[in-house]
Write an enzyme that holds these catalytic residues in place. Structure first.
Site, PDB file in Angstrom:
ATOM      1  N   TYR A 158      18.753   2.527  13.601  1.00 35.99           N
ATOM      2  CA  TYR A 158      17.574   3.080  12.955  1.00 35.99           C
ATOM      3  C   TYR A 158      16.603   1.982  12.525  1.00 35.99           C
ATOM      4  CZ  TYR A 158      19.942   7.602  12.541  1.00 35.99           C
ATOM      5  OH  TYR A 158      20.584   8.783  12.792  1.00 35.99           O
ATOM      6  N   ARG A 170      25.321  -3.424 -26.058  1.00 40.21           N
ATOM      7  CA  ARG A 170      25.634  -2.146 -25.425  1.00 40.21           C
ATOM      8  C   ARG A 170      26.322  -1.269 -26.471  1.00 40.21           C
ATOM      9  NH1 ARG A 170      28.636  -3.132 -19.768  1.00 40.21           N
ATOM     10  NH2 ARG A 170      30.261  -3.636 -21.274  1.00 40.21           N
ATOM     11  N   MET A 228      24.902   6.181   8.507  1.00 44.17           N
ATOM     12  CA  MET A 228      25.810   6.979   7.688  1.00 44.17           C
ATOM     13  C   MET A 228      27.279   6.781   8.072  1.00 44.17           C
ATOM     14  SD  MET A 228      25.884  11.096   6.991  1.00 44.17           S
ATOM     15  CE  MET A 228      24.376  11.090   6.032  1.00 44.17           C
ATOM     16  N   LYS A 245      39.997   1.570 -15.406  1.00 43.07           N
ATOM     17  CA  LYS A 245      38.914   2.546 -15.359  1.00 43.07           C
ATOM     18  C   LYS A 245      38.419   2.706 -13.924  1.00 43.07           C
ATOM     19  CE  LYS A 245      35.465  -0.966 -16.525  1.00 43.07           C
ATOM     20  NZ  LYS A 245      34.365  -1.364 -17.416  1.00 43.07           N
TER      21      LYS A 245
END
Length: 358
Positions: free
Chosen positions: A253, A129, A301, A35
């Site tokens: 940053y 679940r 980024m 998956k």
């Protein structure tokens, strides 16, 4: 020249990990879980690497169709079953085996006709679940067995804490609940996920469902290397800048890292837009020229910063391993407060891909 960031998938490592999973549960057949684009490693790569698996297991219907079109002829288990009645025809056309975990799916099959399907009845043994509650299992099983569209029924459940022996919901408790509500049913059992394969070898079943271990990661409790697992993905880049900091200079940053002495730092072509976790803190391990060092400051980024204080030969173009060959993905994930699964699956489409064998 392309940006130097590349995710390299090692087919031979995936084959080795599959063989290890099989050896740890002798006699059991193997559903190789593919998956999420084979945990980010590529469905085509999984098709090659897991050719000796007894079946493949996934959740995405379109990807199951691709596997059939690639030539996969062995079983395909759909771990979440059908999402609508309209999908039943595709399941029949491509002979996909649905996991049946709710009453709505029972109703879909009840109203279906045509080619019969082998199905997997999921028992909710405590994870809460998917699956039928223990009190509902006998009725669901009998109903499936009576349907002309069902050619056979297998049984499965999923362990929540196979890697954590101190959890209140243990595999042994789940197994006890599973056995109590399936007593007398003549069906093959699929029980063990990666954690159970690696750490609960006393659990015997007909099929196992290894996932993350096939890609060289573990669900916790011990390192992949300690089990003999090999990393299947290496995220590799280069230094694209080298800077000299003076005491009091900050990096990136937010200025969340400030140098307390003169030091060299390197800038790596990789950031959160590539799938590297933005929340990875200062100290997250990374390799430069094969030497372990640390990430500094805030991941941006497209770039991140690394400490070059003890790597005197590092320069623009020096090789950087963000995880994989020589640096376990689980170690990077732990430093960033996440798990290796997420890092594998999060590598962005813009990252160049390469495949190697051996």
């Amino acid at each position: 020249m392309p940006r130097p960031l590349v995710a390299i998938t090692d087919i031979s490592a995936m084959r080795s990990n599959l063989a290890l999973a099989r050896s740890m549960m002798p006699g059991a057949r193997v559903w190789a879980v593919v998956k999420a684009d084979a945990y980010g490693h590529g469905l085509g790569n999984a098709f090659k690497a897991f050719e000796h698996a007894d079946g493949l297991s996934l959740v995405e219907l379109d990807r199951a169709v691709i596997l059939r079109e690639l030539g996969w002829q062995k079983p395909l288990m759909m771990m979440e079953g059908m999402f609508s009645f309209d999908e039943v025809d595709t399941f029949q056309r491509y002979q996909l085996q649905p996991v049946i975990h709710n009453q709505a799916q029972l109703d879909m099959l009840q109203h279906a006709s045509g080619a019969p399907l082998h199905v997997h009845l999921k028992v909710n043994s405590g994870m809460n679940r998917l699956g039928f509650a223990p009190a509902q299992v006998q009725q669901a099983y009998q109903r499936l067995c009576a349907m002309p569209v069902v050619s056979g029924v297998s049984l499965l459940t999923h362990f929540a804490n196979a890697e954590n022996p101190s959890a209140s919901l243990t595999p042994q408790l789940q197994l006890q609940r599973f056995r109590a509500c399936t007593e007398g049913m003549m069906a093959e059992l699929s029980l063990s996920n990666s954690a159970a394969v690696l750490l609960q070898s006393q659990i015997k079943c007909d099929w196992i469902r290894p996932g993350v271990m096939l890609y060289g990661g573990t669900p916790g409790a011990a390192t992949a290397q300690s089990f003999g697992l090999k990393p299947a993905m290496t995220l590799q880049s280069e230094l694209i800048s080298v800077q000299q900091l003076q005491p009091g200079d900050s990096v990136g940053y937010g200025s969340v890292f400030t140098a307390d002495k003169a030091m060299r730092i390197g800038i790596v072509a990789c950031g959160y837009a590539d799938g590297y976790p933005r929340h990875a803190p200062t100290g997250t391990p990374i390799l430069v020229n094969g030497v372990r060092t640390r990430v500094l400051g805030r991941v941006s980024m497209d770039m991140l910063s690394v400490d070059l204080s003890e790597i005197f030969d590092a320069e623009i173009g020096s090789k950087v391993i963000l995880w994989g060959d020589g640096l376990p993905i689980d170690e990077v994930a732990a430093a960033a407060g996440t798990i290796g699964y997420e890092l594998m699956c999060a590598v962005a489409p813009r990252v160049r891909r390469e495949t190697r064998e051996g």
